[in-house]
Design an enzyme around this catalytic site. Structure first.
Site, PDB file in Angstrom:
ATOM      1  N   SER A 177       2.221  -2.376   4.347  1.00 33.81           N
ATOM      2  CA  SER A 177       1.799  -1.986   5.690  1.00 33.81           C
ATOM      3  C   SER A 177       1.973  -3.154   6.664  1.00 33.81           C
ATOM      4  O   SER A 177       3.080  -3.674   6.813  1.00 33.81           O
ATOM      5  CB  SER A 177       0.357  -1.473   5.651  1.00 33.81           C
ATOM      6  OG  SER A 177       0.035  -0.793   6.847  1.00 33.81           O
ATOM      7  N   ASP A 287       3.338   9.847   4.155  1.00 34.31           N
ATOM      8  CA  ASP A 287       2.958   8.807   5.121  1.00 34.31           C
ATOM      9  C   ASP A 287       3.545   9.155   6.487  1.00 34.31           C
ATOM     10  O   ASP A 287       4.717   9.527   6.600  1.00 34.31           O
ATOM     11  CB  ASP A 287       3.519   7.470   4.625  1.00 34.31           C
ATOM     12  CG  ASP A 287       3.082   6.268   5.451  1.00 34.31           C
ATOM     13  OD1 ASP A 287       2.379   6.445   6.461  1.00 34.31           O
ATOM     14  OD2 ASP A 287       3.459   5.149   5.066  1.00 34.31           O
ATOM     15  N   HIS A 317       0.016   6.802   2.718  1.00 32.03           N
ATOM     16  CA  HIS A 317       0.014   5.384   3.067  1.00 32.03           C
ATOM     17  C   HIS A 317      -1.080   4.647   2.293  1.00 32.03           C
ATOM     18  O   HIS A 317      -2.230   5.059   2.258  1.00 32.03           O
ATOM     19  CB  HIS A 317      -0.231   5.239   4.571  1.00 32.03           C
ATOM     20  CG  HIS A 317       0.048   3.873   5.107  1.00 32.03           C
ATOM     21  ND1 HIS A 317       1.311   3.468   5.476  1.00 32.03           N
ATOM     22  CD2 HIS A 317      -0.768   2.804   5.330  1.00 32.03           C
ATOM     23  CE1 HIS A 317       1.267   2.222   5.917  1.00 32.03           C
ATOM     24  NE2 HIS A 317       0.005   1.789   5.829  1.00 32.03           N
TER      25      HIS A 317
END
Length: 346
Positions: A177, A287, A317
């Protein structure tokens, strides 16, 4: 070499006098609340843990201060049994640049298991967070961590027992991320020099590859997955949360087409001049960043970069650290195996 104890004193705390700070200007429910007077609250949604590990994992972990003036520190993971020197993986945690810690229990568990599975030494960097420290603070901290590593490599044989087990000429940058964004932008900074200058500045460190897990990029134009992908109420990243993270992290007066946010926007880095080493990108099917990540991979391919990507089916995610479902655990093991093959195959 200084060590640091991480426990409740470094946990993300809620201010006891939160009612005194007035108007809330930005908020992501349960994660961060920013007040008009600049006060920031971060509920301890994930517990922070010490470096202790169960003996059966076969991994030793400890914390080290990287820079006492900016409070940058790192948590190391070293497999107890190794044959020859091990690759080094420098890892940056996620959290939208605004939350998260190398001491979060979910990262501690994931990285300990990854070190054992991939037979590598992992340095998990705890960098400064926005909005108190907006970008490029996290990128600066990443570069500082690499320069600290360089000094450790130059002093092999001193009092650093782990450095004798580490192959500094076989190093990888990785993150998930926002951490993947940090890894990418560190490379962009290093590549702002010509290749010879960058390599010379890093010696004796030699970067062999980069691993980007669900990289946190954005843009003013929405992708299809951002607009239409139906998210679970328990999803770790919603579109509203993504927008809030970027407002808090980017320099004042900029938008989501800033090069740090959108590497494909006009005026961003030239991918053709970037990264001469292999790139691995992990994408989650559920995601909201899926399409943006796929566009990024396609752009790398068109720029003739050595890129391979994996789409993990049925998960969202941050599944590898925050979901306990059987499917997520299976996919996390798949991801670890893919990372192991990427590291060992170079």
């Amino acid at each position: 070499m200084a060590t640091v104890k991480v426990g409740s004193n470094l946990s993300l705390q809620i201010g006891k006098d939160c009612h005194q700070h007035g108007v809330v200007t930005e908020e992501i429910d349960g994660l961060i609340k920013v007040y008009k007077d600049g006060h920031v609250e971060r509920p301890q949604i994930v517990p922070c843990v010490t470096s202790a590990l169960a003996p059966e994992l076969g991994v030793t972990s400890w914390d080290i201060v990287v820079d006492k003036f900016t409070n940058i520190w790192a948590r190391f993971y070293v497999p107890n049994k190794c044959h020859g020197k091990l690759p080094l993986l420098v890892y940056f945690h996620g959290g939208g640049f605004c939350v998260g810690s190398a001491a979060w229990s979910c990262y501690h568990d994931f990285l300990a298991r990854l070190a054992a599975k991939a037979s590598c030494i992992i340095m998990s960097v705890n960098y400064r967070l926005a909005p108190e420290n907006p970008l490029p603070a996290a990128y600066d901290d990443g570069i500082k961590a690499l320069m600290w590593l360089k000094q450790q490599a130059l002093s092999v044989g001193a009092d650093n027992r782990w450095t004798t087990q580490c192959n500094f000429s076989n190093m990888f940058l990785a993150g998930d991320s926002a951490g993947a964004n940090i890894a990418f932008n560190i490379i962009a900074r290093l590549d702002s020099f010509n290749a010879g200058q960058a390599a010379a500045a890093m010696k004796p460190l030699t970067l062999k590859g980069i691993i980007l897990i669900q990289p946190f990029f954005g843009g003013e134009t929405r992708t299809n997955s951002e607009k239409y992908l139906v998210q679970s109420p328990r999803s770790t990243l919603s579109l509203a949360a993504s927008d809030t993270y970027w407002r808090l992290a980017l320099p004042s007066g900029t938008n989501r087409d800033h090069p740090w946010c959108n590497p494909l926007a006009k005026g961003s880095v030239n991918l053709e001049d970037l990264m001469t080493f292999p790139i691995m990108v992990c994408i989650s099917e559920m995601d909201i960043l899926k399409n943006r990540n796929l566009e990024f991979v396609d752009s790398l391919g068109r720029a003739d970069k050595r890129v391979e990507h994996f789409v993990h089916k049925g998960v969202g995610h941050g599944f590898q650290i925050l979901s306990k479902s059987q499917l997520s655990q299976t996919r996390a093991l798949e991801m670890m195996s893919q990372i192991k093959r990427f590291i060992s195959g170079i």
